[in-house]
Scaffold this motif. Sequence first.
Motif, PDB file in Angstrom:
ATOM      1  N   TYR A   1      -5.441  -7.843  -2.172  1.00 46.37           N
ATOM      2  CA  TYR A   1      -6.340  -8.159  -1.587  1.00 46.37           C
ATOM      3  C   TYR A   1      -7.321  -6.892  -1.629  1.00 46.37           C
ATOM      4  O   TYR A   1      -7.882  -6.444  -0.623  1.00 46.37           O
ATOM      5  CB  TYR A   1      -5.751  -7.925  -0.069  1.00 46.37           C
ATOM      6  N   LEU A   2      -7.604  -6.622  -2.921  1.00 47.55           N
ATOM      7  CA  LEU A   2      -8.624  -5.455  -3.370  1.00 47.55           C
ATOM      8  C   LEU A   2      -9.715  -6.064  -3.315  1.00 47.55           C
ATOM      9  O   LEU A   2     -10.156  -7.296  -3.699  1.00 47.55           O
ATOM     10  CB  LEU A   2      -8.144  -4.969  -4.686  1.00 47.55           C
ATOM     11  N   THR A   3     -10.688  -5.152  -3.273  1.00 49.98           N
ATOM     12  CA  THR A   3     -12.316  -5.808  -3.422  1.00 49.98           C
ATOM     13  C   THR A   3     -12.479  -5.570  -5.024  1.00 49.98           C
ATOM     14  O   THR A   3     -11.753  -4.824  -5.518  1.00 49.98           O
ATOM     15  CB  THR A   3     -13.259  -4.936  -2.410  1.00 49.98           C
ATOM     16  N   ASP A   4     -13.534  -6.202  -5.196  1.00 51.50           N
ATOM     17  CA  ASP A   4     -13.863  -6.231  -6.703  1.00 51.50           C
ATOM     18  C   ASP A   4     -14.389  -4.748  -7.180  1.00 51.50           C
ATOM     19  O   ASP A   4     -13.961  -4.335  -8.172  1.00 51.50           O
ATOM     20  CB  ASP A   4     -15.165  -6.956  -7.357  1.00 51.50           C
ATOM     21  N   PRO A   5     -14.872  -4.134  -6.506  1.00 47.36           N
ATOM     22  CA  PRO A   5     -15.369  -2.612  -7.176  1.00 47.36           C
ATOM     23  C   PRO A   5     -13.994  -1.661  -7.190  1.00 47.36           C
ATOM     24  O   PRO A   5     -13.840  -1.057  -8.158  1.00 47.36           O
ATOM     25  CB  PRO A   5     -16.260  -2.054  -5.887  1.00 47.36           C
ATOM     26  N   VAL A   6     -13.048  -1.836  -6.446  1.00 49.25           N
ATOM     27  CA  VAL A   6     -11.896  -1.185  -6.467  1.00 49.25           C
ATOM     28  C   VAL A   6     -11.090  -1.721  -7.789  1.00 49.25           C
ATOM     29  O   VAL A   6     -10.620  -0.701  -8.524  1.00 49.25           O
ATOM     30  CB  VAL A   6     -11.104  -0.996  -5.213  1.00 49.25           C
TER      31      VAL A   6
ATOM     32  N   ASP B   1       0.999  -1.143  -0.003  1.00 46.80           N
ATOM     33  CA  ASP B   1       0.133   0.143  -0.019  1.00 46.80           C
ATOM     34  C   ASP B   1       1.021   1.263  -0.002  1.00 46.80           C
ATOM     35  O   ASP B   1       0.471   2.380  -0.567  1.00 46.80           O
ATOM     36  CB  ASP B   1      -1.000  -0.058   1.161  1.00 46.80           C
ATOM     37  N   GLU B   2       1.914   1.053   0.753  1.00 48.48           N
ATOM     38  CA  GLU B   2       2.853   2.240   0.801  1.00 48.48           C
ATOM     39  C   GLU B   2       3.436   2.506  -0.725  1.00 48.48           C
ATOM     40  O   GLU B   2       3.558   3.606  -1.136  1.00 48.48           O
ATOM     41  CB  GLU B   2       4.105   1.933   1.763  1.00 48.48           C
ATOM     42  N   ILE B   3       3.913   1.456  -1.229  1.00 47.69           N
ATOM     43  CA  ILE B   3       4.608   1.600  -2.762  1.00 47.69           C
ATOM     44  C   ILE B   3       3.477   2.357  -3.553  1.00 47.69           C
ATOM     45  O   ILE B   3       3.691   2.932  -4.435  1.00 47.69           O
ATOM     46  CB  ILE B   3       4.827   0.090  -3.229  1.00 47.69           C
ATOM     47  N   ALA B   4       2.271   1.528  -3.690  1.00 46.34           N
ATOM     48  CA  ALA B   4       1.298   2.252  -4.367  1.00 46.34           C
ATOM     49  C   ALA B   4       0.901   3.618  -4.196  1.00 46.34           C
ATOM     50  O   ALA B   4       0.659   4.542  -5.226  1.00 46.34           O
ATOM     51  CB  ALA B   4      -0.175   1.655  -4.077  1.00 46.34           C
ATOM     52  N   ALA B   5       0.962   4.223  -2.726  1.00 44.08           N
ATOM     53  CA  ALA B   5       0.827   5.321  -2.473  1.00 44.08           C
ATOM     54  C   ALA B   5       2.028   6.471  -3.095  1.00 44.08           C
ATOM     55  O   ALA B   5       1.863   7.666  -3.769  1.00 44.08           O
ATOM     56  CB  ALA B   5       0.628   5.633  -1.072  1.00 44.08           C
ATOM     57  N   ALA B   6       3.031   5.784  -3.098  1.00 41.95           N
ATOM     58  CA  ALA B   6       4.393   6.601  -3.707  1.00 41.95           C
ATOM     59  C   ALA B   6       4.344   6.769  -4.940  1.00 41.95           C
ATOM     60  O   ALA B   6       4.704   7.488  -5.574  1.00 41.95           O
ATOM     61  CB  ALA B   6       5.678   5.898  -3.080  1.00 41.95           C
ATOM     62  N   VAL B   7       3.830   5.379  -5.713  1.00 41.90           N
ATOM     63  CA  VAL B   7       3.582   5.347  -7.207  1.00 41.90           C
ATOM     64  C   VAL B   7       2.817   6.522  -7.800  1.00 41.90           C
ATOM     65  O   VAL B   7       2.975   7.032  -8.759  1.00 41.90           O
ATOM     66  CB  VAL B   7       3.375   4.051  -7.486  1.00 41.90           C
TER      67      VAL B   7
ATOM     68  N   SER C   1      -4.167  -3.453  -0.615  1.00 41.09           N
ATOM     69  CA  SER C   1      -5.487  -3.605  -0.319  1.00 41.09           C
ATOM     70  C   SER C   1      -6.010  -2.254  -0.832  1.00 41.09           C
ATOM     71  O   SER C   1      -5.702  -1.613  -1.846  1.00 41.09           O
ATOM     72  CB  SER C   1      -5.524  -3.340   1.269  1.00 41.09           C
ATOM     73  N   ASP C   2      -7.358  -2.100  -0.484  1.00 42.10           N
ATOM     74  CA  ASP C   2      -8.320  -1.060  -1.009  1.00 42.10           C
ATOM     75  C   ASP C   2      -7.379   0.258  -0.876  1.00 42.10           C
ATOM     76  O   ASP C   2      -7.553   1.316  -1.299  1.00 42.10           O
ATOM     77  CB  ASP C   2      -9.581  -1.156  -0.554  1.00 42.10           C
ATOM     78  N   MET C   3      -6.735   0.199   0.458  1.00 42.13           N
ATOM     79  CA  MET C   3      -6.188   1.591   0.774  1.00 42.13           C
ATOM     80  C   MET C   3      -5.181   1.936  -0.387  1.00 42.13           C
ATOM     81  O   MET C   3      -5.101   3.018  -0.901  1.00 42.13           O
ATOM     82  CB  MET C   3      -5.364   1.376   1.853  1.00 42.13           C
ATOM     83  N   GLY C   4      -4.327   0.982  -0.678  1.00 41.47           N
ATOM     84  CA  GLY C   4      -3.465   1.243  -1.784  1.00 41.47           C
ATOM     85  C   GLY C   4      -3.957   1.343  -3.340  1.00 41.47           C
ATOM     86  O   GLY C   4      -3.591   2.168  -4.139  1.00 41.47           O
ATOM     87  N   GLY C   5      -5.111   0.613  -3.555  1.00 39.53           N
ATOM     88  CA  GLY C   5      -5.829   0.933  -4.721  1.00 39.53           C
ATOM     89  C   GLY C   5      -6.515   2.440  -4.747  1.00 39.53           C
ATOM     90  O   GLY C   5      -6.492   2.861  -5.879  1.00 39.53           O
TER      91      GLY C   5
ATOM     92  N   ASP D   1     -12.323  -2.856 -10.462  1.00 37.00           N
ATOM     93  CA  ASP D   1     -13.198  -2.309 -11.540  1.00 37.00           C
ATOM     94  C   ASP D   1     -12.792  -0.854 -11.971  1.00 37.00           C
ATOM     95  O   ASP D   1     -12.828  -0.685 -13.013  1.00 37.00           O
ATOM     96  CB  ASP D   1     -14.517  -2.499 -11.231  1.00 37.00           C
ATOM     97  N   ARG D   2     -12.897  -0.279 -10.677  1.00 40.02           N
ATOM     98  CA  ARG D   2     -12.444   1.260 -10.909  1.00 40.02           C
ATOM     99  C   ARG D   2     -11.194   1.411 -11.542  1.00 40.02           C
ATOM    100  O   ARG D   2     -10.825   2.515 -12.374  1.00 40.02           O
ATOM    101  CB  ARG D   2     -12.771   2.043  -9.430  1.00 40.02           C
ATOM    102  N   ILE D   3     -10.177   0.688 -11.139  1.00 40.06           N
ATOM    103  CA  ILE D   3      -8.943   0.890 -11.494  1.00 40.06           C
ATOM    104  C   ILE D   3      -8.956   0.652 -13.065  1.00 40.06           C
ATOM    105  O   ILE D   3      -8.068   1.142 -13.762  1.00 40.06           O
ATOM    106  CB  ILE D   3      -7.674   0.085 -10.808  1.00 40.06           C
ATOM    107  N   ARG D   4      -9.286  -0.638 -13.319  1.00 39.19           N
ATOM    108  CA  ARG D   4      -9.513  -0.983 -14.758  1.00 39.19           C
ATOM    109  C   ARG D   4     -10.030   0.045 -15.609  1.00 39.19           C
ATOM    110  O   ARG D   4      -9.387   0.555 -16.731  1.00 39.19           O
ATOM    111  CB  ARG D   4     -10.315  -2.299 -14.894  1.00 39.19           C
TER     112      ARG D   4
END
Length: 319
Positions: free
Chosen positions: A274-279, A223-229, A249-253, A281-284
Amino acid sequence: MTYLGIEHLERFHGLPVHTPEPSSGALPAADSVAWRLVCDYGEDAGFASLWEQFLETVDTTRVRALVIGAWWHDEYTPIDPVVELIVTHADRFPALRALFLADVVGEECEVSWLKMCDITPVLEALPALEEFGVRGCGREGLALRPLRHAALKSLRFESGGLPGELVRAVAASELPALERLELWFGSTWYGGDATIEDVRPVLAGGLFPRLRHLGLQNSEFQDEIAAAVGSAPVVAQLESLALSMGTLSDMGGEALLNGQPLSHLSLLDLRHHYLTDPVVDRIRTACAPAVVEAGEAEDDYADPDDEDDEPERYVAVSE
């Protein structure tokens, strides 16, 4: 549930991997395959004998790619003598452009048990090398010192516990030709003490001007990596990005969704998450037309008989 982990290389440097055997008959052309050297379990002859046989039977001046498999014949032994042999005979391999150390799977030895060493001498002895990969953990000696290598295009560390000192050494190295960098951070339990601060020089951009693929994977701080990216300058120069194999997780998503656009990428790899399906889908949707590889989410583990047990998340490769 997806599965990502340690598997034997089937292709390397664009070549099929070939494991020579005493009874295999005629050998393929020296430059047509990636040669995989492996000691058969239980045999008395060690890697030194296997190496000498290889030098005698194959025209090593034409070998383009080399893969080192299990190097012990009984108990797990350090890889130091293998590294010394490669360094000593580096002049026998003028055409060598790709090397992978420790192509070993769990049935042979868990990645955290592989007895590694400082692999810097290999890179120093092979200045024409373009692709280098290594499998192992910092807890068992895997190390790198900062260096300059003008030819290296691809650098890959597959680890269940990558030491922060090694990550900092990568960031302190001069690799002007580097196009692909993959780091599997692993678990703190197995020596993975790298932090997001260790990769910030890479994320800042400019360090590796030709970098087109970045893999920051298999991390407990995904999640920290995703935030930095989300705000990392290096992303603009990338063609593909892998944030897979970790505890995303959804936090990183949400951090990815709130960060800079990723639609210029050809591929965003989020598998083992560990992402939920709605997140997802939003990323896609947000990343289109980039391809987002995600697969199904991993299951959080919690003791069903313990109401106070907090769900646990795991990286794909640790032990």
